[in-house]
Write a protein that holds these residues in place. Structure first.
Motif, PDB file in Angstrom:
ATOM      1  N   ASN A 266       0.604  -1.229  -0.181  1.00 25.18           N
ATOM      2  CA  ASN A 266       0.030   0.085  -0.052  1.00 25.18           C
ATOM      3  C   ASN A 266       0.892   1.380   0.074  1.00 25.18           C
ATOM      4  O   ASN A 266       0.321   2.489  -0.306  1.00 25.18           O
ATOM      5  N   LYS A 267       2.097   1.261   0.385  1.00 24.98           N
ATOM      6  CA  LYS A 267       3.034   2.168   0.302  1.00 24.98           C
ATOM      7  C   LYS A 267       3.922   2.052  -0.842  1.00 24.98           C
ATOM      8  O   LYS A 267       4.927   2.630  -1.098  1.00 24.98           O
ATOM      9  N   GLY A 268       3.415   1.245  -1.907  1.00 25.23           N
ATOM     10  CA  GLY A 268       4.401   1.282  -3.336  1.00 25.23           C
ATOM     11  C   GLY A 268       5.419   0.238  -3.143  1.00 25.23           C
ATOM     12  O   GLY A 268       6.032   0.277  -4.486  1.00 25.23           O
ATOM     13  N   SER A 269       5.469  -0.641  -2.380  1.00 23.40           N
ATOM     14  CA  SER A 269       6.565  -1.589  -2.360  1.00 23.40           C
ATOM     15  C   SER A 269       6.190  -2.702  -3.050  1.00 23.40           C
ATOM     16  O   SER A 269       4.987  -3.126  -3.191  1.00 23.40           O
ATOM     17  N   ALA A 270       7.215  -3.466  -3.734  1.00 29.09           N
ATOM     18  CA  ALA A 270       6.818  -4.559  -4.330  1.00 29.09           C
ATOM     19  C   ALA A 270       6.926  -5.853  -3.416  1.00 29.09           C
ATOM     20  O   ALA A 270       6.541  -6.925  -3.970  1.00 29.09           O
ATOM     21  N   ALA A 271       7.462  -5.439  -2.355  1.00 28.24           N
ATOM     22  CA  ALA A 271       7.350  -6.654  -1.241  1.00 28.24           C
ATOM     23  C   ALA A 271       7.904  -7.861  -1.566  1.00 28.24           C
ATOM     24  O   ALA A 271       7.470  -9.043  -1.294  1.00 28.24           O
ATOM     25  N   LYS A 272       9.264  -7.709  -2.234  1.00 31.77           N
ATOM     26  CA  LYS A 272       9.786  -9.046  -3.061  1.00 31.77           C
ATOM     27  C   LYS A 272       9.869 -10.101  -1.869  1.00 31.77           C
ATOM     28  O   LYS A 272       9.598 -11.256  -2.121  1.00 31.77           O
ATOM     29  N   ARG A 273      10.343  -9.713  -0.659  1.00 30.06           N
ATOM     30  CA  ARG A 273      10.804 -11.001   0.265  1.00 30.06           C
ATOM     31  C   ARG A 273       9.376 -11.668   0.837  1.00 30.06           C
ATOM     32  O   ARG A 273       9.628 -12.782   1.154  1.00 30.06           O
ATOM     33  N   ILE A 274       8.519 -10.874   0.943  1.00 27.72           N
ATOM     34  CA  ILE A 274       7.164 -11.406   1.635  1.00 27.72           C
ATOM     35  C   ILE A 274       6.593 -12.406   0.631  1.00 27.72           C
ATOM     36  O   ILE A 274       6.195 -13.221   0.697  1.00 27.72           O
ATOM     37  N   ASN A 275       6.681 -11.483  -0.762  1.00 27.52           N
ATOM     38  CA  ASN A 275       6.165 -12.496  -1.665  1.00 27.52           C
ATOM     39  C   ASN A 275       6.763 -13.759  -1.982  1.00 27.52           C
ATOM     40  O   ASN A 275       6.256 -14.839  -2.467  1.00 27.52           O
ATOM     41  N   MET A 276       8.172 -13.688  -1.727  1.00 28.41           N
ATOM     42  CA  MET A 276       8.983 -14.948  -1.974  1.00 28.41           C
ATOM     43  C   MET A 276       8.688 -15.913  -1.020  1.00 28.41           C
ATOM     44  O   MET A 276       8.311 -17.242  -1.269  1.00 28.41           O
ATOM     45  N   PHE A 277       8.291 -15.405   0.360  1.00 35.35           N
ATOM     46  CA  PHE A 277       8.059 -16.376   1.601  1.00 35.35           C
ATOM     47  C   PHE A 277       6.691 -17.038   1.556  1.00 35.35           C
ATOM     48  O   PHE A 277       6.390 -18.142   1.535  1.00 35.35           O
ATOM     49  N   LEU A 278       5.855 -16.214   0.739  1.00 34.12           N
ATOM     50  CA  LEU A 278       4.315 -16.794   0.620  1.00 34.12           C
ATOM     51  C   LEU A 278       4.499 -17.712  -0.611  1.00 34.12           C
ATOM     52  O   LEU A 278       3.870 -18.905  -0.699  1.00 34.12           O
ATOM     53  N   ARG A 279       5.494 -17.638  -1.835  1.00 39.00           N
ATOM     54  CA  ARG A 279       5.632 -18.505  -2.650  1.00 39.00           C
ATOM     55  C   ARG A 279       6.075 -20.107  -1.946  1.00 39.00           C
ATOM     56  O   ARG A 279       5.547 -21.009  -2.232  1.00 39.00           O
ATOM     57  N   TRP A 280       7.059 -19.767  -1.176  1.00 32.29           N
ATOM     58  CA  TRP A 280       7.832 -20.990  -0.342  1.00 32.29           C
ATOM     59  C   TRP A 280       6.835 -21.845   0.297  1.00 32.29           C
ATOM     60  O   TRP A 280       6.447 -22.881   0.290  1.00 32.29           O
ATOM     61  N   MET A 281       5.610 -21.034   1.086  1.00 32.47           N
ATOM     62  CA  MET A 281       4.659 -21.516   1.802  1.00 32.47           C
ATOM     63  C   MET A 281       3.491 -22.193   1.003  1.00 32.47           C
ATOM     64  O   MET A 281       3.043 -23.208   1.386  1.00 32.47           O
ATOM     65  N   VAL A 282       2.994 -21.605  -0.146  1.00 35.33           N
ATOM     66  CA  VAL A 282       1.805 -22.041  -0.842  1.00 35.33           C
ATOM     67  C   VAL A 282       2.157 -22.973  -2.008  1.00 35.33           C
ATOM     68  O   VAL A 282       1.244 -23.983  -2.110  1.00 35.33           O
ATOM     69  N   ARG A 283       2.987 -22.632  -2.827  1.00 33.11           N
ATOM     70  CA  ARG A 283       3.227 -23.547  -3.805  1.00 33.11           C
ATOM     71  C   ARG A 283       3.529 -24.819  -3.436  1.00 33.11           C
ATOM     72  O   ARG A 283       4.284 -25.303  -2.346  1.00 33.11           O
ATOM     73  N   ASP A 284       2.821 -25.951  -4.302  1.00 34.37           N
ATOM     74  CA  ASP A 284       3.056 -27.555  -3.619  1.00 34.37           C
ATOM     75  C   ASP A 284       4.583 -27.768  -3.628  1.00 34.37           C
ATOM     76  O   ASP A 284       5.424 -27.383  -4.394  1.00 34.37           O
ATOM     77  N   ASN A 285       4.599 -28.821  -3.040  1.00 30.72           N
ATOM     78  CA  ASN A 285       5.904 -29.747  -2.898  1.00 30.72           C
ATOM     79  C   ASN A 285       6.440 -30.748  -3.822  1.00 30.72           C
ATOM     80  O   ASN A 285       7.296 -31.287  -3.592  1.00 30.72           O
ATOM     81  N   SER A 286       5.715 -30.696  -5.163  1.00 24.47           N
ATOM     82  CA  SER A 286       5.641 -31.802  -6.039  1.00 24.47           C
ATOM     83  C   SER A 286       7.285 -31.868  -6.396  1.00 24.47           C
ATOM     84  O   SER A 286       7.628 -32.856  -7.079  1.00 24.47           O
ATOM     85  N   THR A 287       7.777 -30.814  -6.480  1.00 18.91           N
ATOM     86  CA  THR A 287       9.444 -30.815  -6.946  1.00 18.91           C
ATOM     87  C   THR A 287      10.326 -30.923  -5.655  1.00 18.91           C
ATOM     88  O   THR A 287      11.480 -30.728  -6.047  1.00 18.91           O
TER      89      THR A 287
END
Length: 254
Positions: A159-180
């Motif tokens: 909301n302050k204009g940040s791309a929030a790179k590190r939290i988006n990366m954290f969310l990818r780690w937590m949400v995307r499946d473990n198939s690989t």
């Protein structure tokens, strides 16, 4: 390159980099040391928080951080004493220091005790097509306790204009499946379609070369533009292209 050719090219790069070999030089190896859900979440969140700069340095400092927490991050967060917090004071990674770390541990305890844990905070505040409002709400919850102003810069706010790179990366780690065997897929109530690519200098430069991104700054508006274009390539799992953009930028100097 046509859209079909671009998709074929990027899908091949995803396959090349989205495998356990990727973990050998990536900070994501740190949460892979753990098997308990909360240990994975907390180690991943703290590791992603310091994930800027040299990757070897990030891995070394994240490893030191886990040792400081007795290699039991959830137990440390939930049952630490004032003396335990003092033991964290020498920690430093770039501008993230022991003061910041002490607050992070205190705030994480509050989140697990009073807000149902990290997963609940992000899940409860998601919107129908994005996790960015949820990240803003998370920052609000995270800093509801008394804190030093200096610590706030270590959690980004879209909301302050940040791309929030590190939290988006954290969310990818937590949400995307473990198939690989790379990401974890331990958060089940967030759809991968809502995830955003962690946008940094590497992924941004590659995205511009591939005409997936026109905006010059790596900010929230650029992220929205990149999201839109990656979702055209794969509406259900657009963030998988993080592997392609990152790999092309870091390993291939594309």
């Amino acid at each position: 390159m046509t859209k079909a050719e671009l998709k074929e090219f990027l899908d091949a790069k995803v396959q090349e980099y989205n495998n356990p070999k990727f973990l050998e030089d990536d900070p994501l190896q740190i949460p892979h040391l753990f098997s308990q859900k909360e240990d994975i979440e907390i180690s991943a969140f703290l590791t992603s928080t310091i994930a800027w700069g040299n990757r070897k340095s990030i891995i070394n400092n994240a490893t030191k951080l886990m040792v400081l927490m007795g290699n039991s991050p959830y137990d440390f967060v939930m049952s630490h004493s004032e003396e335990d917090l003092e033991s964290l004071s020498p920690f430093v990674h770039r501008t993230f220091n022991g003061i910041d770390l002490g607050y992070f541990v205190t705030s994480l305890q509050n989140i697990y005790k009073n807000h149902g844990g990290l997963e609940t905070v992000f899940t409860d505040h998601q919107t129908k097509d994005s996790m960015q409002p949820s990240i803003s709400k998370f920052k609000e919850v995270f800093f509801e306790l008394p804190h030093q102003n200096r610590t706030k810069k270590h959690v980004s706010d879209p909301n302050k204009g940040s791309a929030a790179k590190r939290i988006n990366m954290f969310l990818r780690w937590m949400v995307r499946d473990n198939s690989t065997g790379v990401d974890f897929g331990i958060w089940k109530d967030i759809e991968t379609a809502k995830l955003s690519c962690p946008l940094d200098v590497h992924s941004g430069n590659v995205a511009r070369k591939l005409k997936l991104l026109k905006r010059k700054q790596n900010d929230a508006k650029a992220l929205s533009e990149l999201d839109k274009n990656l979702r055209k390539l794969d509406p259900t799992d657009p963030v998988k292209y993080d592997f392609a953009l990152f790999g092309l930028g870091v390993f291939e100097r594309f």
